[in-house]
Scaffold this active site. Structure first.
Site, PDB file in Angstrom:
ATOM      1  N   LYS A 181       0.821  -1.211   0.000  1.00 60.64           N
ATOM      2  CA  LYS A 181       0.000   0.000   0.000  1.00 60.64           C
ATOM      3  C   LYS A 181       0.856   1.262   0.000  1.00 60.64           C
ATOM      4  O   LYS A 181       0.503   2.260  -0.617  1.00 60.64           O
ATOM      5  CB  LYS A 181      -0.926   0.024   1.220  1.00 60.64           C
ATOM      6  CG  LYS A 181      -2.069  -0.957   1.077  1.00 60.64           C
ATOM      7  CD  LYS A 181      -3.226  -0.594   1.978  1.00 60.64           C
ATOM      8  CE  LYS A 181      -4.388  -1.532   1.705  1.00 60.64           C
ATOM      9  NZ  LYS A 181      -5.484  -1.391   2.627  1.00 60.64           N
ATOM     10  N   LYS A 207      -4.723  -9.712  -6.585  1.00 61.62           N
ATOM     11  CA  LYS A 207      -5.995 -10.086  -5.956  1.00 61.62           C
ATOM     12  C   LYS A 207      -7.096  -9.113  -6.366  1.00 61.62           C
ATOM     13  O   LYS A 207      -6.818  -7.950  -6.695  1.00 61.62           O
ATOM     14  CB  LYS A 207      -5.833 -10.195  -4.447  1.00 61.62           C
ATOM     15  CG  LYS A 207      -6.032  -8.938  -3.713  1.00 61.62           C
ATOM     16  CD  LYS A 207      -6.082  -9.089  -2.200  1.00 61.62           C
ATOM     17  CE  LYS A 207      -6.120  -7.675  -1.678  1.00 61.62           C
ATOM     18  NZ  LYS A 207      -6.204  -7.420  -0.320  1.00 61.62           N
ATOM     19  N   LYS A 224     -11.139  -3.761  -3.858  1.00 57.79           N
ATOM     20  CA  LYS A 224     -12.076  -2.645  -4.019  1.00 57.79           C
ATOM     21  C   LYS A 224     -11.406  -1.471  -4.696  1.00 57.79           C
ATOM     22  O   LYS A 224     -12.057  -0.643  -5.304  1.00 57.79           O
ATOM     23  CB  LYS A 224     -12.543  -2.146  -2.639  1.00 57.79           C
ATOM     24  CG  LYS A 224     -13.103  -3.196  -1.755  1.00 57.79           C
ATOM     25  CD  LYS A 224     -13.239  -2.697  -0.314  1.00 57.79           C
ATOM     26  CE  LYS A 224     -13.566  -3.872   0.584  1.00 57.79           C
ATOM     27  NZ  LYS A 224     -13.866  -3.523   1.957  1.00 57.79           N
TER      28      LYS A 224
HETATM   29  P1  TYM Z   1     -10.749  -6.020   4.049  1.00 60.25           P
HETATM   30  O1  TYM Z   1     -11.791  -5.018   4.400  1.00 60.25           O
HETATM   31  O2  TYM Z   1      -9.718  -5.649   3.033  1.00 60.25           O
HETATM   32  O3  TYM Z   1     -11.422  -7.356   3.572  1.00 60.25           O
HETATM   33  C1  TYM Z   1     -12.421  -7.998   4.352  1.00 60.25           C
HETATM   34  C2  TYM Z   1     -12.273  -9.503   4.225  1.00 60.25           C
HETATM   35  O4  TYM Z   1     -12.379  -9.900   2.853  1.00 60.25           O
HETATM   36  C3  TYM Z   1     -11.261 -10.698   2.509  1.00 60.25           C
HETATM   37  N1  TYM Z   1     -10.901 -10.452   1.102  1.00 60.25           N
HETATM   38  C4  TYM Z   1     -10.686 -11.416   0.208  1.00 60.25           C
HETATM   39  N2  TYM Z   1     -10.760 -12.757   0.286  1.00 60.25           N
HETATM   40  C5  TYM Z   1     -10.497 -13.458  -0.831  1.00 60.25           C
HETATM   41  N3  TYM Z   1     -10.161 -12.888  -2.023  1.00 60.25           N
HETATM   42  C6  TYM Z   1     -10.077 -11.546  -2.152  1.00 60.25           C
HETATM   43  N4  TYM Z   1      -9.771 -10.996  -3.321  1.00 60.25           N
HETATM   44  C7  TYM Z   1     -10.343 -10.746  -0.999  1.00 60.25           C
HETATM   45  N5  TYM Z   1     -10.366  -9.411  -0.773  1.00 60.25           N
HETATM   46  C8  TYM Z   1     -10.697  -9.247   0.521  1.00 60.25           C
HETATM   47  C9  TYM Z   1     -10.142 -10.256   3.442  1.00 60.25           C
HETATM   48  O5  TYM Z   1      -9.160 -11.257   3.577  1.00 60.25           O
HETATM   49  C10 TYM Z   1     -10.905 -10.012   4.721  1.00 60.25           C
HETATM   50  O6  TYM Z   1     -11.090 -11.222   5.427  1.00 60.25           O
HETATM   51  N6  TYM Z   1      -7.523  -5.737   7.872  1.00 60.25           N
HETATM   52  C11 TYM Z   1      -8.784  -6.307   7.418  1.00 60.25           C
HETATM   53  C12 TYM Z   1      -9.965  -5.933   8.273  1.00 60.25           C
HETATM   54  C13 TYM Z   1      -9.810  -6.194   9.728  1.00 60.25           C
HETATM   55  C14 TYM Z   1      -9.877  -7.451  10.365  1.00 60.25           C
HETATM   56  C15 TYM Z   1      -9.708  -7.182  11.760  1.00 60.25           C
HETATM   57  C16 TYM Z   1     -10.069  -8.757   9.911  1.00 60.25           C
HETATM   58  C17 TYM Z   1      -9.599  -5.247  10.683  1.00 60.25           C
HETATM   59  N7  TYM Z   1      -9.554  -5.853  11.904  1.00 60.25           N
HETATM   60  C18 TYM Z   1      -9.703  -8.207  12.696  1.00 60.25           C
HETATM   61  C19 TYM Z   1     -10.068  -9.780  10.867  1.00 60.25           C
HETATM   62  C20 TYM Z   1      -9.893  -9.509  12.235  1.00 60.25           C
HETATM   63  C21 TYM Z   1      -9.067  -5.817   6.015  1.00 60.25           C
HETATM   64  O7  TYM Z   1      -8.549  -4.830   5.581  1.00 60.25           O
HETATM   65  O8  TYM Z   1     -10.032  -6.540   5.388  1.00 60.25           O
END
Ligand code: TYM
Length: 340
Positions: free
Chosen positions: A118, A201, A204
């Protein structure tokens, strides 16, 4: 430390920035819904404080929080079964994150691949929050003593860091207070790839909307995006091994498997020898059949933001009731005077 001394508890989070993608759905949300009602407490959080580590227009953040909440409910997260809330309404997350900022080491943060991706060449100019992000994520999880964290593959390193933070805290303060959390990364679609480039991957924030399927895309858009998805000239093979070195083809098979609750092997068995002219329309039909009811329900829920806010408030009260005592105990362990 014996991990089994902690009652199993599931926690996971999702950022309310930029809408929901098929990657979020297959990698996380669908699996969160499936983990409910199995006798284990499930806590799901819209992590608005994580979103602001990069600039968010305030109105978009506000709307996005409700939109993601609607998306979670429409995908089967039941606010009566799970605790569903937004992070900023439970201040214990931010408070524990500060403690963890003082436990985690700079060297650990420097190894985080997501930060490196990032920040890119701009590392001096990104926010301090983006750098500290994994400590807040560890706090999200550990303020509930959560033991299981269902996430996509891209979050594995952050959950491993959460274990390192828990272990160091326990070691430094000579306690057995925080559990060593397990990432739960399961199913055929733990890393859904970009439809135009199978080495990246699906996200968004990618440049082109054609790279991703959004949960609110209509049927025509979904069909067009799959039709234009990059593939190779070969038909589908008759074994999964035949997809080695064909990342775009493998991705579409995995998406089909995730949407149809099958293994990729079973999908290959059904479509062995099929060309893209047959497979892509079948995939588009399947995606529309699965996603249309969710997006319709999402739109319906978004018409009543007051109700979504009430759901988040109730969830925040329930979350707070678990998090606050754990935070207070943490303060005691650390030696902070609590005299009121
Ligand atoms: P975020 O908001 O980017 O994504 C949310 C969840 O979606 C999954 N994900 C994917 N899985 C498979 N293929 C993809 N292309 C894909 N894109 C997104 C992510 O792995 C995630 O599970 N840091 C985290 C949010 C967070 C969190 C936490 C998660 C904050 N605190 C505590 C677990 C526990 C994030 O940015 O997810």
């Amino acid at each position: 430390m014996a991990e089994s001394t902690f009652t199993p508890r599931v926690f996971s989070g999702i950022k309310p920035s930029g809408g929901l993608t098929l990657g979020n759905y297959l990698g996380a949300i669908k699996r969160w819904a499936e983990m409910q009602g199995k006798g284990i407490e499930t806590i799901y959080c819209v992590v608005d404080l994580h979103a602001i580590t990069v600039w968010q227009d305030p109105q978009d953040l506000h709307n996005g929080t409700r939109e993601v909440t609607a998306g979670l409910i429409a995908s089967g997260i039941d606010p009566a079964t799970s605790i569903l809330f937004n992070q900023s309404q439970v201040s214990a997350h931010a408070e524990l994150a500060w403690i963890f900022n003082c436990v985690a080491r700079v060297g650990w943060m420097n190894r985080m691949t997501q930060f490196k991706d990032k920040a890119g060449k701009n590392a001096e100019k990104v926010s301090l929050g983006l750098y500290a992000y994994p400590a807040l994520m560890a706090a999200d999880i550990l303020v509930y003593h959560a033991t299981h964290v269902p996430v996509g593959e891209d979050q594995k390193q952050h959950v491993e860091l959460t274990r390192d933070i828990a272990a160091k805290f326990n070691h430094d303060y000579k306690v057995d207070f925080f559990p060593l959390t397990n990432p739960v990364i399961e199913g055929p679609a733990t890393r859904v790839m970009n439809l135009r480039d199978g080495s990246k991957k699906m996200s968004k924030s990618g440049e082109s909307d054609m790279e991703r399927i959004n949960m609110l895309d209509d049927a025509d858009t979904i069909a067009r995006k799959f039709k234009k998805a990059r593939t190779d000239p070969e038909p589908l093979p008759d074994t999964l091994e035949g997809l080695a070195g064909r990342p775009e083809a493998r991705n579409l098979v995995d998406i089909y498997a995730g949407l149809s609750d099958q293994t990729p092997e079973a999908v290959i068995a059904d479509y062995a020898g099929a060309g893209w002219g047959r497979f892509k329309p079948a995939l588009a039909d399947l995606a529309v059949a699965r996603l249309a009811p969710i997006s319709d329900e999402m739109k319906r829920l978004m018409e009543d933001p007051g109700e979504l806010d009430r759901i988040l408030a109730t969830g925040a009260d329930k979350a707070e009731a678990i998090a606050r005592p754990i935070l207070e105990q943490t303060y005691d362990i650390v030696g902070l005077v609590r005299s009121r």
